[in-house]
Design an enzyme around this catalytic site. Structure first.
Site, PDB file in Angstrom:
ATOM      1  N   PRO A   1       0.818  -1.224   0.000  1.00  0.00           N
ATOM      2  CA  PRO A   1       0.000   0.000   0.000  1.00  0.00           C
ATOM      3  C   PRO A   1       0.849   1.271   0.000  1.00  0.00           C
ATOM      4  CG  PRO A   1      -0.166  -1.164   2.105  1.00  0.00           C
ATOM      5  CD  PRO A   1       0.598  -2.051   1.185  1.00  0.00           C
TER       6      PRO A   1
ATOM      7  N   ARG B   1      -3.380  -9.347 -20.310  1.00  0.00           N
ATOM      8  CA  ARG B   1      -4.380  -9.135 -21.361  1.00  0.00           C
ATOM      9  C   ARG B   1      -3.875  -8.210 -22.468  1.00  0.00           C
ATOM     10  NH1 ARG B   1      -7.284  -4.312 -20.878  1.00  0.00           N
ATOM     11  NH2 ARG B   1      -9.111  -5.036 -22.002  1.00  0.00           N
TER      12      ARG B   1
ATOM     13  N   ASP C   1     -10.216   0.697 -24.368  1.00  0.00           N
ATOM     14  CA  ASP C   1     -10.331   0.545 -22.918  1.00  0.00           C
ATOM     15  C   ASP C   1     -10.462   1.897 -22.239  1.00  0.00           C
ATOM     16  OD1 ASP C   1      -9.975  -2.156 -22.780  1.00  0.00           O
ATOM     17  OD2 ASP C   1      -7.824  -2.059 -22.361  1.00  0.00           O
TER      18      ASP C   1
HETATM   19  N1  ADE Z   1      -0.727  -5.031  -0.008  1.00  0.00           N
HETATM   20  C1  ADE Z   1      -1.558  -4.609   0.938  1.00  0.00           C
HETATM   21  N2  ADE Z   1      -2.323  -3.608   0.505  1.00  0.00           N
HETATM   22  C2  ADE Z   1      -1.958  -3.373  -0.789  1.00  0.00           C
HETATM   23  C3  ADE Z   1      -2.365  -2.462  -1.785  1.00  0.00           C
HETATM   24  N3  ADE Z   1      -3.304  -1.555  -1.569  1.00  0.00           N
HETATM   25  N4  ADE Z   1      -1.753  -2.513  -2.974  1.00  0.00           N
HETATM   26  C4  ADE Z   1      -0.784  -3.414  -3.215  1.00  0.00           C
HETATM   27  N5  ADE Z   1      -0.366  -4.305  -2.310  1.00  0.00           N
HETATM   28  C5  ADE Z   1      -0.937  -4.297  -1.107  1.00  0.00           C
END
Ligand code: ADE
Length: 283
Positions: free
Chosen positions: A123, A192, A207
């Site tokens: 994240p 893809r 897309d």
């Molecule tokens: N691992 C935990 N949360 C994540 C996210 N939002 N994006 C990528 N990997 C993650």
């Protein structure tokens, strides 16, 4: 393309065998290896994590496990982890070869483009975009390192620069338990776009995001369903009108849902006039 994934939950990656990715495996356009990180753990308990230096909650994944795992995967020293497709697609005729998908000019200066790409979902990473997917669809070898708990010891990421081009990436502003689902998301978005994998070229030229706008609504037969009609222009047979209508639907949806995207989109005079009619004002 070859994709390797290191994870403590290999079964989580099973969906990679199905549908589009399974088909790409069958076509020989994709090889996938899923590796159980625990097979690099030592000691009676095969521990992969430990308490954070400096204290605090959660657990951090150990460098002594991740280091050798990423070394072996970069060197191709892994056996018996090949994922087979779950699909019996091989006999289907294919007549939809893709061509002319843009080349990439992505590498930050100073990186050796012959090194595999290491993607570390977190994240705290840079937001993953369609542009990344497009660029990474030209890669020969992508390795994903799935962290769990509070993440992976940062020295693993720092050290990996010796053998990989490293990107820490986020799939959105929310926190998952680990990187596995993010790998599924990124792998699908990338695979893809590999030439020949998706049915026809136009479907990803149109897309959402490919021209900086969201795609508008789609319809199919029957013309009337539950008293709801397909927009008349779509059955008019006038391709010019259809294209203009689609463009306006795309502009309208983007204005309503993601107005910030309009600033980066290529808009001509007719687009701007249409948007201004909706109440948009360029900043
Ligand atoms: N691992 C935990 N949360 C994540 C996210 N939002 N994006 C990528 N990997 C993650």
């Amino acid at each position: 393309m070859r994709i390797d994934v290191a994870t403590i939950f290999p079964e989580y990656l099973d969906p990679l065998r199905h549908a589009l990715l399974g088909k790409a495996i069958e076509q020989g356009r994709l090889n996938v290896g899923v590796h159980d990180l625990r097979s690099w753990a030592t000691g009676a308990h095969k521990t992969v994590d430990d308490s954070p230096a400096g204290g605090g909650p959660g657990m951090v994944m150990k460098p002594e496990v991740w280091g050798p795992a990423l070394d072996d995967i970069a060197a191709g020293n892994t056996e018996g982890s090949e994922l087979a497709s779950a699909l019996p697609h091989l006999n289907r005729p294919r007549h939809d070869e893709l061509e002319g998908i843009g080349g990439h000019s992505y590498e930050p200066t100073g990186e050796d483009s012959s090194l595999p790409l290491l993607l570390v979902p977190t994240p705290t990473g840079k937001p993953f975009t369609q542009d990344d997917a497009r660029q990474w669809s030209h890669e020969e070898h992508i390795v994903f390192a799935c962290g769990r708990y509070e993440g992976i010891d940062q020295r693993v990421i720092d050290d990996a620069h010796k053998r990989y081009r490293v990107r820490e990436v986020s799939i959105g502003d929310y926190v998952l338990i680990g990187g596995e689902v993010a790998v599924l998301v990124i792998a699908e978005a990338v695979v893809r776009l590999i030439p020949g994998v998706l049915g026809n070229k136009r479907s990803h030229e149109e897309d959402s995001f490919s021209d900086g706008l969201l795609e508008g609504p789609s319809y199919t037969k029957p013309r009337v369903w539950r008293e709801l009609e397909i927009p008349e222009v779509l059955t008019s047979g006038n391709h010019g009108l259809v294209d203009r209508w689609r463009r306006e639907q795309s502009l309208k949806r983007t204005f309503e849902r993601r107005p910030e995207l309009l600033a980066g989109a290529h808009l001509d005079k007719a687009d701007i006039k249409y948007l201004e009619g909706l109440g948009w004002t360029s900043a």
